[in-house]
Write a protein that holds these residues in place. Sequence first.
Motif: not given
Length: 182
Positions: A117-130
């Motif tokens: 695994l050389i590199d990768f991209k992630l995205e994160f989010g926030k649910t309604s309860d934070g």
Amino acid sequence: MKRLEAEAGIPTHYINELSETDTEVKKVKIIPLEVIVRNVIAGSLSKRLGAPEGTALKCPVLEFCYKDDELGDPMVNDYHILAMGWATEEELETVKDYALRINSYLLKFFKGIGIDLIDFKLEFGKTSDGTIVLADEISPDTCRFWDSKTHEKLDKDRFRRDLGDVEGAYKEMLKRVFGEGR
Ligand code: UDP
């Protein structure tokens, strides 16, 4: 996703697989950051630092890019993130912690099927309860996967760099991850 939750303790947006192409996910407010994790120098880092692709990094590197296509997703640092209010200090610490833990888990998982695994991209989010959750895919479209023995590229660089046999590479990844049945 299920494994990341169960085995690495990372909350994700995943709810259910509806079909081969549809997944039910939790509604989240996306944090406008691409979180890049790197284990080996490749791609834009190779150009930026003038270091050859394939050079191992002494420790994982985390980078953040502000998600804005018109601006070309510029790289930003912690200060920009806090000053622009894209995340609080606590949220940013959670994102970093999750990104590094996901990396440790995935490094081991892919090593077990003969993939670096050389590199990768992630995205994160926030649910309604934070709650901060991983809200992304893990795939050859978002990760660089190199065969551990031959160093053959098994990801989207095959078509971005005109290396040929794109389908073969994606099928090989499917086979390694899910076995012969898929
Ligand atoms: N990446 C991605 N989406 C983006 C930017 C990067 O999935 O919009 C992934 C890319 O596939 C690679 C890693 O993040 O696994 C690092 O990408 P890099 O900064 O080297 O940019 P690239 O050379 O891929 O354009």
